[in-house]
Design a protein around this motif. Structure first.
Motif, mmCIF file in Angstrom:
data_model
loop_
_atom_site.group_PDB
_atom_site.id
_atom_site.type_symbol
_atom_site.label_atom_id
_atom_site.label_comp_id
_atom_site.label_asym_id
_atom_site.label_seq_id
_atom_site.Cartn_x
_atom_site.Cartn_y
_atom_site.Cartn_z
ATOM 1 N N PHE A 119 0.851 -1.187 0.000
ATOM 2 C CA PHE A 119 0.000 0.000 0.000
ATOM 3 C C PHE A 119 0.889 1.241 0.000
ATOM 4 O O PHE A 119 1.602 1.509 0.971
ATOM 5 N N LEU A 120 0.858 1.996 -1.083
ATOM 6 C CA LEU A 120 1.674 3.195 -1.206
ATOM 7 C C LEU A 120 0.811 4.435 -0.978
ATOM 8 O O LEU A 120 -0.203 4.622 -1.663
ATOM 9 N N VAL A 212 3.359 -1.065 3.979
ATOM 10 C CA VAL A 212 2.783 0.272 3.909
ATOM 11 C C VAL A 212 3.936 1.245 3.723
ATOM 12 O O VAL A 212 4.891 1.245 4.502
ATOM 13 N N MET A 213 3.841 2.067 2.673
ATOM 14 C CA MET A 213 4.928 3.002 2.349
ATOM 15 C C MET A 213 4.353 4.391 2.102
ATOM 16 O O MET A 213 3.290 4.535 1.481
ATOM 17 N N THR A 229 -2.991 2.006 8.846
ATOM 18 C CA THR A 229 -3.120 0.928 7.861
ATOM 19 C C THR A 229 -2.187 -0.223 8.199
ATOM 20 O O THR A 229 -2.567 -1.396 8.095
ATOM 21 N N ALA A 230 -0.973 0.105 8.641
ATOM 22 C CA ALA A 230 0.001 -0.936 8.973
ATOM 23 C C ALA A 230 -0.501 -1.833 10.095
ATOM 24 O O ALA A 230 -0.295 -3.056 10.068
ATOM 25 N N ILE A 232 -3.606 -2.598 10.861
ATOM 26 C CA ILE A 232 -4.684 -3.474 10.389
ATOM 27 C C ILE A 232 -4.116 -4.705 9.684
ATOM 28 O O ILE A 232 -4.607 -5.824 9.856
ATOM 29 N N TRP A 233 -3.051 -4.482 8.910
ATOM 30 C CA TRP A 233 -2.518 -5.561 8.071
ATOM 31 C C TRP A 233 -1.254 -6.186 8.641
ATOM 32 O O TRP A 233 -0.629 -7.016 7.978
ATOM 33 N N ASN A 234 -0.888 -5.790 9.861
ATOM 34 C CA ASN A 234 0.353 -6.288 10.457
ATOM 35 C C ASN A 234 1.493 -6.124 9.472
ATOM 36 O O ASN A 234 2.285 -7.044 9.215
ATOM 37 N N ALA A 235 1.566 -4.921 8.891
ATOM 38 C CA ALA A 235 2.458 -4.661 7.766
ATOM 39 C C ALA A 235 3.764 -4.007 8.192
ATOM 40 O O ALA A 235 3.826 -3.289 9.190
ATOM 41 N N GLU A 236 4.778 -4.247 7.404
ATOM 42 C CA GLU A 236 6.018 -3.492 7.532
ATOM 43 C C GLU A 236 5.744 -2.061 7.071
ATOM 44 O O GLU A 236 4.937 -1.834 6.151
#
Length: 264
Positions: A119-120, A212-213, A229-230, A232-236
């Motif tokens: 996700f940018l 997420v960037m 957002t990070a 929610i998605w357990n994102a880097e």
């Protein structure tokens, strides 16, 4: 072209490797051309097949006459249909509104066709209302100049305002002038849906790697909002120093695309 008259642009790798294909989804007020100058050629040269979708009513897809009838769920359906044309399971990459579209797709199908998702500069899960209010205070002319920009009828002041909102402070004026024609009309329905609670409560979210960037100089969705957002998605999470909202076009695009490839 399908019954929905979708245009999926295909960019084969210069030298095919075992890398998964990449599937790009553009943001609001734009089309798939935003990926053409930098990201697609970079990944092609590094062995990735690339696909870039024009959402309904955008770019070379059909539906321009009915643009305002399309909502985020319709755009998610576009993604589902276009992914049927991709033979291998791809990595999904969205920008801005395209991130919401991808999240709707991923949360609404039992077995999404995705190995991972990036996700940018994503729209925050809470919607755009807070960001709109902030822009109204910091860049009040933006809402007057945006219609001029998307219609192609813009002057020097439009150029200045759009540059301040969308691009890095380091963007050259001539590059802003070159990229501004990529802007186009957006669906009133989709814009309204993004204002508050644009993500419904899904009963399932796929457990796939996520990134997420955002840019440290993003005037649309500040980097401080990336963690929503990070989480929610357990994102880097990656913040590109000096970059604005248009990570794929800003002068910092080499850092953005290198970080993205490193995560992939």
């Amino acid at each position: 072209m399908s019954a929905r008259q979708l245009k999926l642009h295909r960019y084969p790798a210069d030298r095919r490797t075992a890398a998964r294909p990449l599937f790009f989804v553009h943001g609001g007020y734009s089309n798939s051309r935003v990926w053409d100058d930098n990201f697609v050629p970079y990944f092609q040269a590094n062995g990735y097949d690339c696909f870039a979708l024009d959402l309904s009513g955008h770019g070379e897809s059909g539906g321009h006459d009915n643009l305002d009838s399309f909502g985020l769920a319709d755009f998610a359906d576009d993604v589902a249909e276009a992914l049927e044309q991709v033979d291998e399971v791809p990595i999904l990459i969205g920008h801005s509104m395209g991130c919401l579209v991808l999240q709707r797709y991923l949360g609404s199908v039992a077995e999404p066709n995705a190995a991972a998702v990036a996700f940018l500069a994503p729209v925050p899960p809470s919607g755009t209302l807070g960001c709109v209010n902030r822009l109204a205070l910091s860049q009040p002319e933006f809402f007057e100049e945006l219609p001029k920009a998307v219609s192609g009828n813009f002057g020097p002041r439009t150029l200045e305002v759009m540059a301040a909102v969308y691009f890095s402070p380091e963007m050259r004026k001539e590059d802003t002038l070159r990229y501004l024609p990529m802007l186009e009309e957006e669906s009133d329905r989709a814009v309204a849906e993004m204002v508050t609670n644009p993500l419904p409560l899904f009963s399932r979210r796929p457990r796939i790697p996520a990134l997420v960037m955002g840019g440290s100089a993003d005037a649309v969705f500040p980097a401080s909002m990336l963690h929503f957002t990070a989480s929610i998605w357990n994102a880097e999470k990656i913040v590109v120093e000096g970059a604005g909202h248009m990570l794929m076009l800003d002068p910092q695009w080499p850092e953005s695309v290198t970080d993205l490839r490193g995560w992939i």
